[in-house]
Structure formats: C-alpha cells, structure tokens
Design a protein around this motif. Structure first.
Motif, PDB file in Angstrom:
ATOM      1  N   GLU A 228      -5.403  10.260   5.963  1.00 29.09           N
ATOM      2  CA  GLU A 228      -4.111  10.665   6.500  1.00 29.09           C
ATOM      3  C   GLU A 228      -3.003  10.338   5.505  1.00 29.09           C
ATOM      4  OE1 GLU A 228      -3.119   8.487  10.076  1.00 29.09           O
ATOM      5  OE2 GLU A 228      -4.530   6.915   9.518  1.00 29.09           O
ATOM      6  N   PRO A 229      -1.851  11.030   5.601  1.00 32.83           N
ATOM      7  CA  PRO A 229      -0.752  10.813   4.656  1.00 32.83           C
ATOM      8  C   PRO A 229      -0.152   9.411   4.785  1.00 32.83           C
ATOM      9  CG  PRO A 229      -0.461  12.876   5.872  1.00 32.83           C
ATOM     10  CD  PRO A 229      -1.573  12.129   6.541  1.00 32.83           C
ATOM     11  N   VAL A 230       0.527   8.987   3.720  1.00 28.17           N
ATOM     12  CA  VAL A 230       1.176   7.681   3.705  1.00 28.17           C
ATOM     13  C   VAL A 230       2.139   7.525   4.872  1.00 28.17           C
ATOM     14  CG1 VAL A 230       2.892   6.282   2.497  1.00 28.17           C
ATOM     15  CG2 VAL A 230       0.948   7.194   1.247  1.00 28.17           C
ATOM     16  N   LYS A 231       2.919   8.565   5.162  1.00 25.39           N
ATOM     17  CA  LYS A 231       3.930   8.443   6.218  1.00 25.39           C
ATOM     18  C   LYS A 231       3.281   8.195   7.581  1.00 25.39           C
ATOM     19  CE  LYS A 231       4.341  13.508   6.448  1.00 25.39           C
ATOM     20  NZ  LYS A 231       5.266  14.654   6.262  1.00 25.39           N
ATOM     21  N   ASN A 232       2.136   8.811   7.838  1.00 25.24           N
ATOM     22  CA  ASN A 232       1.439   8.580   9.110  1.00 25.24           C
ATOM     23  C   ASN A 232       0.912   7.145   9.193  1.00 25.24           C
ATOM     24  OD1 ASN A 232       1.881  11.320   9.266  1.00 25.24           O
ATOM     25  ND2 ASN A 232      -0.148  11.804  10.055  1.00 25.24           N
ATOM     26  N   LEU A 233       0.279   6.688   8.111  1.00 27.53           N
ATOM     27  CA  LEU A 233      -0.260   5.333   8.097  1.00 27.53           C
ATOM     28  C   LEU A 233       0.864   4.302   8.152  1.00 27.53           C
ATOM     29  CD1 LEU A 233      -2.851   3.674   7.974  1.00 27.53           C
ATOM     30  CD2 LEU A 233      -2.665   3.694   5.489  1.00 27.53           C
ATOM     31  N   SER A 234       2.009   4.619   7.538  1.00 26.58           N
ATOM     32  CA  SER A 234       3.143   3.689   7.539  1.00 26.58           C
ATOM     33  C   SER A 234       3.692   3.475   8.945  1.00 26.58           C
ATOM     34  CB  SER A 234       4.247   4.204   6.614  1.00 26.58           C
ATOM     35  OG  SER A 234       3.795   4.243   5.274  1.00 26.58           O
ATOM     36  N   ILE A 235       3.688   4.536   9.762  1.00 24.72           N
ATOM     37  CA  ILE A 235       4.121   4.382  11.153  1.00 24.72           C
ATOM     38  C   ILE A 235       3.164   3.445  11.895  1.00 24.72           C
ATOM     39  CG2 ILE A 235       4.315   5.579  13.369  1.00 24.72           C
ATOM     40  CD1 ILE A 235       6.712   6.057  11.758  1.00 24.72           C
TER      41      ILE A 235
ATOM     42  N   ARG B  52       3.418  -6.255  -2.565  1.00 21.78           N
ATOM     43  CA  ARG B  52       2.257  -7.002  -2.069  1.00 21.78           C
ATOM     44  C   ARG B  52       1.255  -6.051  -1.438  1.00 21.78           C
ATOM     45  NH1 ARG B  52       5.039 -11.277   1.616  1.00 21.78           N
ATOM     46  NH2 ARG B  52       2.936 -11.505   2.448  1.00 21.78           N
ATOM     47  N   ILE B  53       1.745  -4.945  -0.877  1.00 23.30           N
ATOM     48  CA  ILE B  53       0.839  -3.885  -0.441  1.00 23.30           C
ATOM     49  C   ILE B  53       1.294  -2.562  -1.052  1.00 23.30           C
ATOM     50  CG2 ILE B  53       0.287  -5.056   1.729  1.00 23.30           C
ATOM     51  CD1 ILE B  53       2.002  -2.945   3.167  1.00 23.30           C
ATOM     52  N   ARG B  54       0.331  -1.741  -1.394  1.00 28.34           N
ATOM     53  CA  ARG B  54       0.624  -0.411  -1.939  1.00 28.34           C
ATOM     54  C   ARG B  54      -0.270   0.602  -1.223  1.00 28.34           C
ATOM     55  NH1 ARG B  54       1.625  -0.771  -8.478  1.00 28.34           N
ATOM     56  NH2 ARG B  54       3.120  -2.497  -8.450  1.00 28.34           N
ATOM     57  N   ILE B  55       0.360   1.526  -0.539  1.00 23.85           N
ATOM     58  CA  ILE B  55      -0.367   2.557   0.202  1.00 23.85           C
ATOM     59  C   ILE B  55      -0.321   3.848  -0.613  1.00 23.85           C
ATOM     60  CG2 ILE B  55      -0.677   3.674   2.435  1.00 23.85           C
ATOM     61  CD1 ILE B  55      -0.641   0.625   2.581  1.00 23.85           C
ATOM     62  N   ILE B  56      -1.478   4.405  -0.911  1.00 27.23           N
ATOM     63  CA  ILE B  56      -1.564   5.586  -1.774  1.00 27.23           C
ATOM     64  C   ILE B  56      -2.412   6.641  -1.090  1.00 27.23           C
ATOM     65  CG2 ILE B  56      -2.349   6.447  -4.016  1.00 27.23           C
ATOM     66  CD1 ILE B  56      -1.941   3.543  -5.056  1.00 27.23           C
ATOM     67  N   ASP B  57      -1.864   7.865  -0.980  1.00 26.71           N
ATOM     68  CA  ASP B  57      -2.612   8.941  -0.327  1.00 26.71           C
ATOM     69  C   ASP B  57      -2.998  10.067  -1.275  1.00 26.71           C
ATOM     70  OD1 ASP B  57      -0.146  10.123  -0.733  1.00 26.71           O
ATOM     71  OD2 ASP B  57       0.214  10.622   1.380  1.00 26.71           O
ATOM     72  N   ARG B  58      -2.836   9.844  -2.569  1.00 26.73           N
ATOM     73  CA  ARG B  58      -3.263  10.857  -3.529  1.00 26.73           C
ATOM     74  C   ARG B  58      -4.785  10.957  -3.511  1.00 26.73           C
ATOM     75  NH1 ARG B  58      -1.895  11.210 -10.055  1.00 26.73           N
ATOM     76  NH2 ARG B  58      -3.480  12.791 -10.520  1.00 26.73           N
ATOM     77  N   ASN B  59      -5.300  12.165  -3.581  1.00 27.19           N
ATOM     78  CA  ASN B  59      -6.744  12.395  -3.482  1.00 27.19           C
ATOM     79  C   ASN B  59      -7.427  12.179  -4.843  1.00 27.19           C
ATOM     80  OD1 ASN B  59      -9.238  13.143  -2.420  1.00 27.19           O
ATOM     81  ND2 ASN B  59      -8.894  15.321  -2.813  1.00 27.19           N
ATOM     82  N   TYR B  60      -7.451  10.938  -5.280  1.00 25.93           N
ATOM     83  CA  TYR B  60      -8.086  10.618  -6.555  1.00 25.93           C
ATOM     84  C   TYR B  60      -9.590  10.858  -6.478  1.00 25.93           C
ATOM     85  CZ  TYR B  60      -3.921   8.086  -8.236  1.00 25.93           C
ATOM     86  OH  TYR B  60      -2.665   7.747  -8.661  1.00 25.93           O
ATOM     87  N   SER B  61     -10.134  11.416  -7.555  1.00 21.37           N
ATOM     88  CA  SER B  61     -11.592  11.455  -7.678  1.00 21.37           C
ATOM     89  C   SER B  61     -12.045  10.041  -8.025  1.00 21.37           C
ATOM     90  CB  SER B  61     -12.020  12.425  -8.783  1.00 21.37           C
ATOM     91  OG  SER B  61     -11.626  11.921 -10.054  1.00 21.37           O
ATOM     92  N   VAL B  62     -13.329   9.767  -7.884  1.00 22.42           N
ATOM     93  CA  VAL B  62     -13.822   8.430  -8.197  1.00 22.42           C
ATOM     94  C   VAL B  62     -13.653   8.137  -9.682  1.00 22.42           C
ATOM     95  CG1 VAL B  62     -16.249   9.121  -8.604  1.00 22.42           C
ATOM     96  CG2 VAL B  62     -15.705   6.804  -7.775  1.00 22.42           C
ATOM     97  N   GLU B  63     -13.721   9.176 -10.514  1.00 20.39           N
ATOM     98  CA  GLU B  63     -13.516   8.986 -11.951  1.00 20.39           C
ATOM     99  C   GLU B  63     -12.055   8.633 -12.246  1.00 20.39           C
ATOM    100  OE1 GLU B  63     -17.104  11.412 -11.291  1.00 20.39           O
ATOM    101  OE2 GLU B  63     -15.024  11.664 -10.626  1.00 20.39           O
ATOM    102  N   GLU B  64     -11.115   9.297 -11.575  1.00 20.47           N
ATOM    103  CA  GLU B  64      -9.696   8.987 -11.750  1.00 20.47           C
ATOM    104  C   GLU B  64      -9.383   7.583 -11.251  1.00 20.47           C
ATOM    105  OE1 GLU B  64      -7.598  13.390 -11.307  1.00 20.47           O
ATOM    106  OE2 GLU B  64      -8.208  12.293  -9.502  1.00 20.47           O
ATOM    107  N   LEU B  65      -9.992   7.216 -10.139  1.00 18.12           N
ATOM    108  CA  LEU B  65      -9.765   5.891  -9.570  1.00 18.12           C
ATOM    109  C   LEU B  65     -10.268   4.807 -10.515  1.00 18.12           C
ATOM    110  CD1 LEU B  65      -8.666   4.563  -6.962  1.00 18.12           C
ATOM    111  CD2 LEU B  65     -11.022   4.477  -6.139  1.00 18.12           C
TER     112      LEU B  65
END
Length: 305
Positions: A71-78, A135-148
């Motif tokens: 889910e997007p960052v904004k949804n998880l942030s709520i 201290r926390i970083r929420i990321i919703d970009r669809n990184y491939s495992v290679e990019e990660l």
C-alpha cells in the motif's frame, strides 16, 4: 582458531522486539532473515508496523526502514498515526456520522486541516519526530530485489541502520527472468538473504500464507509446511513467526463468547522455526482492532501508550 574466536566476539546481539513475551524466546539476528507469516487479514502488516515503532523507540540512535509493497506511504502513515494516537475516536465523529472507523475519521480530520483533537495532535507530534529524525523511513517505491541490494549496500555505509522491514516478500519483483512464481520467490529469497549477510542487517520479512490453506484448513493454526509453496522462504529464514488471529477464523471463543463487536482480540505469535532458540514457543499479544495497537497481553505494556 584465535582469529575465529576474535571474530565470534564481535558478533552483535540479536535485536529485541520490544515485546517482553516475544523477547523471552526470539530476537532479530543481524545478518539474517526473520519471517513474519500470516494469512490474509490476520494482522501481519499491523504487527510489522508495531514492531517498527517498538524497535525505533528501543534503539533511538538507529534508523529503521519499512519498505511497503502492498500500500502507498500515505495509507500506511494514517495507520501509523492511528496507532500512535491509540485512542477510540468515535466520540469525536460529530458531523461524520457516515464514518465507522478511526482510519476514515483521521483521513477526514487531516483533509479538513483540523487541529482540535488533542489525542490526534499528540500522535502527530510523535510521528513527526520519528519521521523528521529519520528514526523511521517508510518507502513505497517498487524496488526490485536487485535495486534494493544496491540501495542498502550504499545506505549502510552512510548511516546506522537498526533493521529493515519488507511487507511483503511475495509482492517483490526481480529483474531476472524466472520459470514461474515459485522459482521467482526462491531467487528473491536467496537475494534478500545475501543482502542480510553482506550488510549485517536484520531483515524482517512479511509473508502471506498460501490462500489455499485458509480454504482447505479453515480454522486450523498455521504450520511451517504452509510456506512450502513460497519458494525457499522457510529454508532461508533464521526465524519464522506465525501470526494467528482466531477471530478471523471462528465466530466464538472457546468459552462461547461471540467475536462480533469485540474491539480487542488475541494474537498468537508462534515460533515455527527458530535456529537460535526453542521452536514452537508462543506468546499471546492483545490487538486493538480500532486503534491498531498491539501490546503484551500479560503486562499490557507497549511503548507509545
């Protein structure tokens, strides 16, 4: 041999979860994968972001990353704000009579630029401090495992990272062509394990149990074999913790009390695999469905209220 002993002496201890009942039998080992597995709607994601908050409060000088593929960052942030507010807000709904959850009310509250509910404002301040201090970083970009892999290899050189959460691994992609979904997940799992080993980070993965299991074994508790259709996840993981929410499987408790209308329910967290401890140990956590708060059932303890 002396060199080997010296290397062993430098091994960092496992990270605590922030829950005393869990800490009594598991920890998140640096350089290894820990798996949080659950059926749909059993609270897997909610447990993951509660662990994120618990650990970020316990290890204040380290950053914790949460990669959300669901889910997007904004949804998880709520949801994080709801968790940090930790209050039944139904008494504030007022004109929002068509709303039925804290989540919907918080969206309307923020959209209306309101600042009049002290509990929400207190939750906003905590979330602001956690985000601004990184201290926390929420990321919703669809990184491939290679990019990660590249990202975390670089980031660990620049900052002190306490742990990485990924929700959830079956949604992650790879740039490598694979035969089918099973071999794809097997490759991704192996790559994530290599990331953990090379960076020395504890990586906590969310994993969804096979939906077929929920149909054919309705009401049964998760077992390690339920992950067999998910590539090499079981083999690669240092720890596999299952999340079981009985209220999602049954209509009544063992005492005959209806789950319908109950705000607080019990989550059973069980070690299906534990390379560094005893297997089949379990803990009972209390889950408030209204606020998203998960706390120790015995002590009622939890950081952030």
């Amino acid at each position: 041999f002396t060199t080997l002993l010296d290397e062993i002496a430098t091994l960092p201890p496992a990270y605590k979860t922030g829950y005393s009942s869990l800490d009594s039998f598991v920890g998140f080992t640096p350089g290894a994968i820990s798996l949080i597995a659950g059926r749909p709607s059993h609270g897997k994601t909610t447990l993951l972001f509660n662990l994120l908050l618990q650990m970020s409060n316990l290890y204040k000088d380290e950053s914790f990353y949460f990669f959300t593929y669901e889910e997007p960052v904004k949804n998880l942030s709520i949801k994080l704000l709801n968790r940090l507010t930790a209050t039944d807000l139904s008494g504030y709904y007022g004109d929002y009579k068509d709303l039925h959850t804290n989540y919907e009310f918080l969206k309307a509250y923020i959209k209306g630029r309101r600042t009049d509910v002290k509990e929400i404002e207190a939750g906003k301040e905590i979330l602001k401090e956690l985000v601004d201090s990184q201290r926390i970083r929420i990321i919703d970009r669809n990184y491939s495992v290679e990019e990660l892999s590249s990202l975390l290899a670089y980031t660990t050189q620049k900052e002190k990272i306490g742990g990485v959460f990924i929700d959830y691994i079956q949604r992650m992609r790879t740039e490598r062509r694979t035969q089918d979904k099973r071999t794809e997940i097997a490759h991704i799992s192996d790559q994530v394990l290599q990331i953990a080993k090379e960076t020395g980070l504890p990586i906590i993965l969310g994993a969804q149990l096979n939906r077929a299991t929920t149909v054919t074994n309705k009401g049964s508790k998760p077992a390690l074999e339920n992950l067999k259709e998910a590539g090499n996840l079981e083999e690669d993981a240092n720890i596999v913790l299952s999340v079981y929410n009985e209220s999602r499987e049954k209509e009544e408790t063992e005492d005959g009390e209806s789950y319908k209308g109950k705000t607080e329910v019990e989550l059973e967290i069980k070690a299906l695999k534990n390379r560094e401890g005893e297997v089949n140990q379990s803990a009972k956590l209390t889950f408030d469905k209204w606020t998203g708060v998960i706390k120790d059932s015995s002590s009622g303890s939890s950081y952030f209220k």
